[in-house]
Write a protein that holds these residues in place. Structure first.
Motif, PDB file in Angstrom:
ATOM      1  N   ASP A  59      13.710 -19.424 -29.889  1.00 28.44           N
ATOM      2  CA  ASP A  59      14.986 -19.661 -30.556  1.00 28.44           C
ATOM      3  C   ASP A  59      15.905 -18.468 -30.414  1.00 28.44           C
ATOM      4  OD1 ASP A  59      16.555 -21.446 -32.162  1.00 28.44           O
ATOM      5  OD2 ASP A  59      16.395 -19.968 -33.754  1.00 28.44           O
ATOM      6  N   THR A  97      10.023 -19.377 -34.138  1.00 26.85           N
ATOM      7  CA  THR A  97      10.650 -18.095 -33.844  1.00 26.85           C
ATOM      8  C   THR A  97      11.712 -17.796 -34.898  1.00 26.85           C
ATOM      9  OG1 THR A  97      10.251 -18.331 -31.493  1.00 26.85           O
ATOM     10  CG2 THR A  97      12.036 -16.841 -32.133  1.00 26.85           C
ATOM     11  N   VAL A 128      10.734 -11.955 -33.736  1.00 29.02           N
ATOM     12  CA  VAL A 128      11.531 -11.394 -32.631  1.00 29.02           C
ATOM     13  C   VAL A 128      12.495 -10.329 -33.150  1.00 29.02           C
ATOM     14  CG1 VAL A 128      11.332 -13.316 -31.007  1.00 29.02           C
ATOM     15  CG2 VAL A 128      13.163 -13.337 -32.714  1.00 29.02           C
ATOM     16  N   SER A 130      15.369  -9.201 -31.282  1.00 27.20           N
ATOM     17  CA  SER A 130      16.539  -9.091 -30.401  1.00 27.20           C
ATOM     18  C   SER A 130      17.810  -8.940 -31.227  1.00 27.20           C
ATOM     19  CB  SER A 130      16.626 -10.312 -29.492  1.00 27.20           C
ATOM     20  OG  SER A 130      16.269 -11.463 -30.184  1.00 27.20           O
ATOM     21  N   GLU A 132      21.095  -9.960 -29.864  1.00 29.86           N
ATOM     22  CA  GLU A 132      22.024 -10.470 -28.870  1.00 29.86           C
ATOM     23  C   GLU A 132      23.415 -10.649 -29.469  1.00 29.86           C
ATOM     24  OE1 GLU A 132      20.680 -13.579 -26.275  1.00 29.86           O
ATOM     25  OE2 GLU A 132      18.680 -13.404 -27.122  1.00 29.86           O
ATOM     26  N   ARG A 150      15.725  -0.004 -34.516  1.00 31.37           N
ATOM     27  CA  ARG A 150      15.457  -1.441 -34.474  1.00 31.37           C
ATOM     28  C   ARG A 150      14.023  -1.721 -34.921  1.00 31.37           C
ATOM     29  NH1 ARG A 150      14.585  -4.998 -29.640  1.00 31.37           N
ATOM     30  NH2 ARG A 150      14.446  -3.115 -28.409  1.00 31.37           N
ATOM     31  N   TYR A 151      13.076  -0.991 -34.372  1.00 33.14           N
ATOM     32  CA  TYR A 151      11.679  -1.270 -34.732  1.00 33.14           C
ATOM     33  C   TYR A 151      11.307  -0.717 -36.100  1.00 33.14           C
ATOM     34  CZ  TYR A 151      10.713  -3.872 -30.609  1.00 33.14           C
ATOM     35  OH  TYR A 151      10.738  -4.869 -29.672  1.00 33.14           O
ATOM     36  N   ALA A 220       6.998 -11.251 -29.828  1.00 28.40           N
ATOM     37  CA  ALA A 220       7.436 -11.269 -28.431  1.00 28.40           C
ATOM     38  C   ALA A 220       8.300 -10.060 -28.164  1.00 28.40           C
ATOM     39  CB  ALA A 220       8.228 -12.541 -28.155  1.00 28.40           C
ATOM     40  N   SER A 222       8.637  -6.532 -24.984  1.00 28.04           N
ATOM     41  CA  SER A 222       8.001  -5.981 -23.793  1.00 28.04           C
ATOM     42  C   SER A 222       8.034  -4.457 -23.729  1.00 28.04           C
ATOM     43  CB  SER A 222       8.664  -6.562 -22.535  1.00 28.04           C
ATOM     44  OG  SER A 222      10.055  -6.408 -22.624  1.00 28.04           O
ATOM     45  N   SER A 223       8.893  -3.810 -24.504  1.00 30.93           N
ATOM     46  CA  SER A 223       8.983  -2.347 -24.418  1.00 30.93           C
ATOM     47  C   SER A 223       7.743  -1.711 -25.060  1.00 30.93           C
ATOM     48  CB  SER A 223      10.233  -1.853 -25.146  1.00 30.93           C
ATOM     49  OG  SER A 223      10.113  -2.126 -26.525  1.00 30.93           O
ATOM     50  N   SER A 226       7.761  -2.088 -28.703  1.00 28.49           N
ATOM     51  CA  SER A 226       7.445  -3.465 -29.083  1.00 28.49           C
ATOM     52  C   SER A 226       5.933  -3.696 -29.048  1.00 28.49           C
ATOM     53  CB  SER A 226       8.163  -4.410 -28.119  1.00 28.49           C
ATOM     54  OG  SER A 226       7.516  -5.633 -28.067  1.00 28.49           O
ATOM     55  N   PHE A 238       3.360 -13.125 -27.206  1.00 32.04           N
ATOM     56  CA  PHE A 238       3.944 -13.806 -26.058  1.00 32.04           C
ATOM     57  C   PHE A 238       4.377 -12.733 -25.067  1.00 32.04           C
ATOM     58  CE2 PHE A 238       5.212 -17.148 -29.240  1.00 32.04           C
ATOM     59  CZ  PHE A 238       4.411 -18.144 -28.700  1.00 32.04           C
ATOM     60  N   THR A 239       4.119 -12.970 -23.793  1.00 29.17           N
ATOM     61  CA  THR A 239       4.509 -11.965 -22.810  1.00 29.17           C
ATOM     62  C   THR A 239       4.819 -12.636 -21.474  1.00 29.17           C
ATOM     63  OG1 THR A 239       3.751  -9.992 -21.619  1.00 29.17           O
ATOM     64  CG2 THR A 239       2.052 -11.510 -22.326  1.00 29.17           C
ATOM     65  N   SER A 240       5.727 -12.023 -20.714  1.00 34.79           N
ATOM     66  CA  SER A 240       6.011 -12.514 -19.360  1.00 34.79           C
ATOM     67  C   SER A 240       5.207 -11.668 -18.399  1.00 34.79           C
ATOM     68  CB  SER A 240       7.497 -12.354 -19.039  1.00 34.79           C
ATOM     69  OG  SER A 240       8.246 -13.199 -19.846  1.00 34.79           O
TER      70      SER A 240
HETATM   71  C1  LIG Z   1       7.938 -13.534 -23.741  1.00 29.92           C
HETATM   72  C2  LIG Z   1       9.100 -13.206 -24.638  1.00 29.92           C
HETATM   73  C3  LIG Z   1       9.647 -14.220 -25.421  1.00 29.92           C
HETATM   74  C4  LIG Z   1      10.726 -13.943 -26.269  1.00 29.92           C
HETATM   75  N1  LIG Z   1      11.266 -14.956 -27.017  1.00 29.92           N
HETATM   76  C5  LIG Z   1      12.342 -14.702 -27.798  1.00 29.92           C
HETATM   77  C6  LIG Z   1      12.961 -15.742 -28.564  1.00 29.92           C
HETATM   78  O1  LIG Z   1      12.538 -16.896 -28.548  1.00 29.92           O
HETATM   79  N2  LIG Z   1      14.045 -15.427 -29.302  1.00 29.92           N
HETATM   80  C7  LIG Z   1      14.570 -14.157 -29.361  1.00 29.92           C
HETATM   81  O2  LIG Z   1      15.549 -13.951 -30.071  1.00 29.92           O
HETATM   82  N3  LIG Z   1      14.003 -13.158 -28.659  1.00 29.92           N
HETATM   83  C8  LIG Z   1      12.921 -13.388 -27.890  1.00 29.92           C
HETATM   84  N4  LIG Z   1      12.355 -12.369 -27.169  1.00 29.92           N
HETATM   85  C9  LIG Z   1      12.979 -11.015 -27.252  1.00 29.92           C
HETATM   86  C10 LIG Z   1      12.164 -10.006 -28.006  1.00 29.92           C
HETATM   87  O3  LIG Z   1      11.893 -10.347 -29.345  1.00 29.92           O
HETATM   88  C11 LIG Z   1      12.860  -8.645 -27.957  1.00 29.92           C
HETATM   89  O4  LIG Z   1      14.042  -8.682 -28.670  1.00 29.92           O
HETATM   90  C12 LIG Z   1      13.201  -8.241 -26.571  1.00 29.92           C
HETATM   91  O5  LIG Z   1      12.051  -8.328 -25.762  1.00 29.92           O
HETATM   92  C13 LIG Z   1      13.777  -6.816 -26.542  1.00 29.92           C
HETATM   93  O6  LIG Z   1      12.940  -5.953 -27.200  1.00 29.92           O
HETATM   94  P1  LIG Z   1      12.061  -4.899 -26.435  1.00 29.92           P
HETATM   95  O7  LIG Z   1      12.991  -4.198 -25.525  1.00 29.92           O
HETATM   96  O8  LIG Z   1      11.535  -3.985 -27.467  1.00 29.92           O
HETATM   97  O9  LIG Z   1      10.997  -5.649 -25.729  1.00 29.92           O
HETATM   98  C14 LIG Z   1      11.277 -12.633 -26.327  1.00 29.92           C
HETATM   99  C15 LIG Z   1      10.698 -11.627 -25.542  1.00 29.92           C
HETATM  100  C16 LIG Z   1       9.633 -11.883 -24.715  1.00 29.92           C
HETATM  101  C17 LIG Z   1       9.065 -10.771 -23.868  1.00 29.92           C
END
Ligand SMILES: Cc1cc2nc3c(=O)[nH]c(=O)nc-3n(C[C@H](O)[C@H](O)[C@H](O)COP(=O)(O)O)c2cc1C
Length: 451
Positions: A59, A97, A128, A130, A132, A150-151, A220, A222-223, A226, A238-240
């Motif tokens: 979401d 989410t 999450v 983010s 945005e 943020r964290y 979710a 990736s940093s 995080s 969750f991870t890519s």
């Molecule tokens: C696999 C994956 C799925 C994510 N799904 C969502 C999501 O559904 N909604 C959202 O707002 N952010 C989503 N995020 C974003 C993360 O919550 C986070 O804001 C983003 O990865 C940036 O943070 P980071 O730089 O610390 O990783 C997702 C991130 C990853 C890696």
């Protein structure tokens, strides 16, 4: 004696129309994808019949933006939608989410625990972090937090939710009419949180989770920061991951971090995303993909590639490989690094042309696999048997037909190979995931600090 083979598990990414950005063009037009409950009920039931562990609703808390003009994005609130699906299903986990940066801990604690009660122990919160633009615009937020802040803020938010969940233990609900007492206040654990970002005080007016267990937490990100956050709080990440070696090192690192927090590494599950396009033959699967790809406009794909690579793509030869030497000479933003590294390593290993990368799931970022059910089952088994993944978030190209094909093809194949369950073993999500029990309100302080 040989060891039993590890069971394979799936979580379904429940998307409007499917993972492929042109999926909706292959379906009869309707406005239902934005919020139509019957469409989502059909998919949820199919996933449960196939014995998926969970349905996951990604979401974005935010207003409509330009990409949503080109394809439907589900717009309905995930918790409300999942509450409806809870009453249409009986075993499948329901992952909502919701942010830990926006909103307040009390409202979040109440909504997720309500979902857990409505579903009788099948709720999960995907945390999450983010920030945005679509979210900030919708909520009128002008500030942008640096990664450390943020964290810190997200940690405080989750700790407050956790404390609120523990504030009304089941044992406090004495329901003793003879002494005119329904809840014994002496047995509650009122929180009083005066944090850097949040304040909340009192007792949540419902128990934190079904049968006194904490709702499951997903995360979710990736940093590095995080990963630390997820390893501390989450039951599942969750991870890519597009490349097995990188997936293995990610998993090893988060499990090491979990152990450093005093947790059992097996209590932290890692779910790489997988985007599957199926056909009865490999050629048929490729044709199915080509038919969808041909319906995508190239300009937005170039912009998406540029965003992933953080590199000007306008001068690139579409029929050549990426300029690896030049790309590796540059660094990406902290938030984009892991995604970019995965993308480049995958492209390089497959000697992919720039043109083919445009159609490499830029909007979703999950690893793609195109082939027959047997080929997909082989690939999945290989990832599991080499320790690159334990289970997967499955992304379907076109819903619901693609999910039906996945069920009768890949799931049936894995069941025949003895790698996928035919029945759920338990009623609650936490138990079905094989996670340790996590009683609420046990040995907690009232400051809301940590696990
Ligand atoms: C696999 C994956 C799925 C994510 N799904 C969502 C999501 O559904 N909604 C959202 O707002 N952010 C989503 N995020 C974003 C993360 O919550 C986070 O804001 C983003 O990865 C940036 O943070 P980071 O730089 O610390 O990783 C997702 C991130 C990853 C890696």
């Amino acid at each position: 004696m040989s060891r039993p083979q590890k069971q394979i598990r799936f979580c379904l990414n429940l998307q409007a129309t499917g993972r492929h950005d042109a999926a909706w063009k292959a379906l009869p037009p309707t406005a239902d994808w934005l919020a139509g409950i019957d469409y989502y009920v059909e998919i949820a039931r199919l996933a449960e019949r196939a014995r998926f562990d969970a349905i996951f609703i990604a979401d974005r808390l935010g207003v409509l933006d330009e990409p949503s003009h080109r394809r439907p994005w589900r717009g309905a609130d995930p918790v409300v939608l999942l509450a409806a699906l809870a009453r249409e299903t009986g075993h499948i986990g329901l992952v909502a989410t919701n942010p830990a940066l926006q909103g307040d801990p009390f409202t979040r604690a109440r909504a997720i625990s309500t979902l857990d009660h409505v579903s009788k122990g099948r709720a999960a919160w995907n945390i999450v972090t983010s920030q945005e633009d679509v979210t900030r615009r919708a909520l009128g937020i002008t500030e942008r937090l640096d990664d450390e802040t943020r964290y810190r803020r997200a940690e405080e938010f989750v700790a407050a939710v956790d404390a609120l969940w523990g504030s009304l233990p089941e044992s406090a609900v004495v329901a003793d009419a003879s002494v005119d007492t329904y809840i014994d206040p002496a047995r509650t654990r009122a929180v009083r949180i005066e944090g850097e970002f949040h304040r909340t005080e009192g007792v949540l007016p419902l128990t934190g989770g079904h049968r006194g267990q904490r709702p499951v937490l997903f995360q979710a990100g990736s940093s590095r920061r995080s990963m630390e956050f997820g390893a501390r709080w989450a039951d599942a990440l969750f991870t890519s991951q597009r490349v097995p070696e990188l997936a293995r090192s990610f998993s090893a690192e988060v499990k090491r971090l979990a152990a450093a927090n005093g947790r059992r590494p097996d209590d932290l599950l890692v779910l790489p995303g997988l985007f599957v396009i199926l056909g009865a033959t490999e050629a048929a699967a490729r044709e199915r993909r080509r038919d969808l790809d041909e319906q995508l406009a190239v300009e937005p794909l170039l912009a998406a590639l540029e965003a992933v690579l953080e590199f000007d793509v306008s001068r690139l030869d579409l029929d050549a490989e990426l300029p690896y030497a030049e790309l590796e000479g540059r660094t990406a933003s902290p938030a984009g690094t892991a995604r970019r590294d995965q993308f480049i390593a995958d492209a390089r290993s497959r000697k992919a042309t720039v043109r083919s990368l445009l159609f490499n799931n830029l909007s979703g970022q999950q690893r793609m696999i195109v082939g027959t059910p047997e080929q997909v089952a082989d690939d999945i088994e290989h990832w599991v048997d080499t320790g690159s993944a334990g289970w997967f978030t499955i992304n379907i190209d076109v819903q619901p037909t693609g999910l039906r094909d996945f069920t009768t093809g890949v799931v049936a194949e894995l069941q025949d190979r003895g790698r996928f369950r035919r029945e759920y073993a338990h009623d609650t999500f936490r138990e079905n995931l094989g996670l340790s029990a996590h009683p609420l309100a046990a040995e907690r302080t009232t400051t809301g600090q940590g696990r």
